[in-house]
Design an enzyme around this catalytic site. Structure first.
Site, PDB file in Angstrom:
ATOM      1  CG  HIS A 198     -13.302  35.432  18.029  1.00  0.00           C
ATOM      2  ND1 HIS A 198     -12.107  35.578  17.098  1.00  0.00           N
ATOM      3  CD2 HIS A 198     -13.576  36.577  18.453  1.00  0.00           C
ATOM      4  CE1 HIS A 198     -11.744  36.751  17.248  1.00  0.00           C
ATOM      5  NE2 HIS A 198     -12.359  37.404  18.210  1.00  0.00           N
ATOM      6  NE  ARG A 199     -12.238  38.479  14.534  1.00  0.00           N
ATOM      7  CZ  ARG A 199     -11.014  38.822  14.234  1.00  0.00           C
ATOM      8  NH1 ARG A 199     -10.542  38.467  12.990  1.00  0.00           N
ATOM      9  NH2 ARG A 199     -10.166  39.335  15.060  1.00  0.00           N
ATOM     10  CD  GLU A 205     -16.709  38.460  18.424  1.00  0.00           C
ATOM     11  OE1 GLU A 205     -16.064  39.476  18.654  1.00  0.00           O
ATOM     12  OE2 GLU A 205     -16.405  38.009  17.266  1.00  0.00           O
ATOM     13  CG  ASP A 242     -15.897  41.676  15.056  1.00  0.00           C
ATOM     14  OD1 ASP A 242     -15.748  42.031  16.263  1.00  0.00           O
ATOM     15  OD2 ASP A 242     -15.358  40.554  14.344  1.00  0.00           O
ATOM     16  CG  HIS A 288     -12.081  42.096  12.910  1.00  0.00           C
ATOM     17  ND1 HIS A 288     -11.039  42.596  12.753  1.00  0.00           N
ATOM     18  CD2 HIS A 288     -12.121  41.814  14.416  1.00  0.00           C
ATOM     19  CE1 HIS A 288     -10.353  42.799  13.956  1.00  0.00           C
ATOM     20  NE2 HIS A 288     -10.982  42.210  14.802  1.00  0.00           N
ATOM     21  CD  GLU A 318     -15.528  43.975  19.452  1.00  0.00           C
ATOM     22  OE1 GLU A 318     -15.278  42.624  19.091  1.00  0.00           O
ATOM     23  OE2 GLU A 318     -14.789  44.564  19.194  1.00  0.00           O
ATOM     24  CE  LYS A 338     -13.799  44.814  16.246  1.00  0.00           C
ATOM     25  NZ  LYS A 338     -12.612  44.756  17.382  1.00  0.00           N
ATOM     26  CG  ASP A 378      -9.866  32.341  16.055  1.00  0.00           C
ATOM     27  OD1 ASP A 378     -10.979  33.151  16.411  1.00  0.00           O
ATOM     28  OD2 ASP A 378      -8.697  33.194  15.755  1.00  0.00           O
TER      29      ASP A 378
END
Ligand code: G3P
Ligand code: CA
Length: 393
Positions: free
Chosen positions: A65-66, A92, A94, A107, A167, A169, A292
């Protein structure tokens, strides 16, 4: 013939379910299929019953995640590369749009939390954003880390064996995002997601060949019947818009996970930061956790292999089996694994003691190799395909 660990892994990382057709049930189980099509279902049920308690066939795929924000600044190339080195299966990210129309990776809608600057991304030019330090807030060793553009992110992983979960945003950037994905030539390794249903629908229209997930959160209904009913409604909805359902993990129940997997919908779920729900939902059949803490999963082995799958043994003789575990889905690197052998209760043909088999009576026994490892503060049994032991006088 077409189902293998590598093939199932390829599809799962792209949110596609795989059902295998074969009478060789154990090899389908070990390939990691979501469903088995067989003319002999009783034999399949018996095969599942041969495995010990707490069996795990493969380490679940994991989405970083990120990047890996527990170890490095989020949404930076340093963090993404670290998650890749740790063995993440997907990364992942954003994305947002700058004032002058560039797609960048971040993000929040402002640069305040993750850089040394202030202001909304939409009010800053790419040049202004590139001046910012996106690493120092996390630690001195990351000082000078830049905010990546979307293109830099794609280019960075173009030749690496990892899937990118992108993703959106910002709104109305779908065509530009698709164009950049095509320009860099990474359509085969990108999956998309958004909280914005219009973005999801737009992608279905302009890129029906790419997987797209709808992000949402919902409360879990009180009774099992209501949970199944809700899963049915959500699946119907997903089918109508051609999307995956990438729900937050606290929107899930055992019933909903099972319902989706039994019907071939592979979703990715977010964001695991605590070990207990992570462990609990993996046991309930969760696939595709977004976390994370990539290292919590990738520290463990991915699957186990024995040097043989068949062996003849005379009554009274012994054999020793030492299995190896794979450390990563990407490489074929294996390590010697502490092995114990397991055989289903009640068979009269062999005895097993740690990694030694002793032949007792004529007949055929299925012996499994097990490597026990700790993941998320719990012991898991990584179990091999059975070794067929033919005992003769
Ligand atoms: O991957 C899904 C998850 O990232 C959605 O939440 O706020 O972290 O983007 P957020
Ligand atoms: Ca996200």
């Amino acid at each position: 013939r077409h189902v293998s660990i590598d093939a199932v892994y390829y599809f799962h990382t792209r949110a596609i379910a795989v059902w295998g057709i074969s009478e060789d049930i154990h090899s389908l189980i070990h390939a990691g299929v979501d469903g088995i099509i067989t003319s002999n279902p009783e034999k399949a049920v018996t095969a599942f019953g041969e495995y010990p308690e707490n069996t795990i066939i493969q380490r679940p795929i994991v989405v970083a995640h990120r990047g890996v924000p527990s170890l490095a600044p989020e949404n930076t190339m340093a963090g993404y590369y670290l998650s890749y080195e740790l063995g993440a299966d997907l990364i992942e990210t954003d994305i947002q749009q700058t004032k002058d129309g560039h797609i960048i990776v971040m993000h929040d809608t402002t640069v305040d939390r993750t850089t040394d600057g202030t202001g909304a991304v939409a009010d800053l030019t790419l040049e202004e954003i590139k001046e910012l330090d996106a690493g120092s807030y996390f630690g001195k060793e990351f000082a000078g880390e830049k905010v990546p553009t979307f293109r830099e992110f794609l280019e960075g992983f173009k030749d690496k064996d990892v899937v990118l979960l992108v993703e959106l945003k910002a709104v109305d950037i779908e065509e530009q995002v698709l164009q950049e994905i095509m320009d860099v030539g990474v359509e085969d390794k990108v999956v998309l997601q958004s909280f914005n249903i219009e973005s999801v629908e737009k992608f279905r229209e302009i890129s029906p060949h790419l997987s797209v997930g709808y992000l949402y959160s919902a409360s879990v209904p009180g009774s099992p019947e209501e949970r199944i009913q809700e899963a049915e409604q959500m699946l119907n909805y997903a089918t109508s818009i051609g999307a995956r359902l990438n729900a937050s993990y606290n929107s899930l129940s055992e019933e909903s996970i099972k319902y989706m997997r039994q019907r071939g919908l592979i979703n990715m779920h977010w964001t695991f930061r605590d070990q207990e729900p992570f462990r609990d939902l993996l046991k309930k059949g969760l696939i595709g956790p977004i976390t994370d803490y990539t290292q919590w999963l990738t520290d463990g082995p991915t699957y186990i292999e024995t040097p043989i799958n068949k062996r003849n043994l005379k009554v009274g003789k012994t054999a020793t089996i030492n299995a190896k575990t794979f450390v990563n889905y990407r490489t074929k690197h294996k390590e010697n694994a502490e092995t114990t052998l397991y055989v289903h209760d009640g068979q009269p043909y062999v005895n097993v003691d740690r990694n030694k088999i002793t032949a007792i009576a004529p007949g055929t026994a299925s012996v499994f190799a097990i490597h026990t490892f700790n993941m998320l503060e719990e012991d898991w049994n990584l179990v091999s395909e059975p070794i067929e032991i033919n005992v003769r006088e």
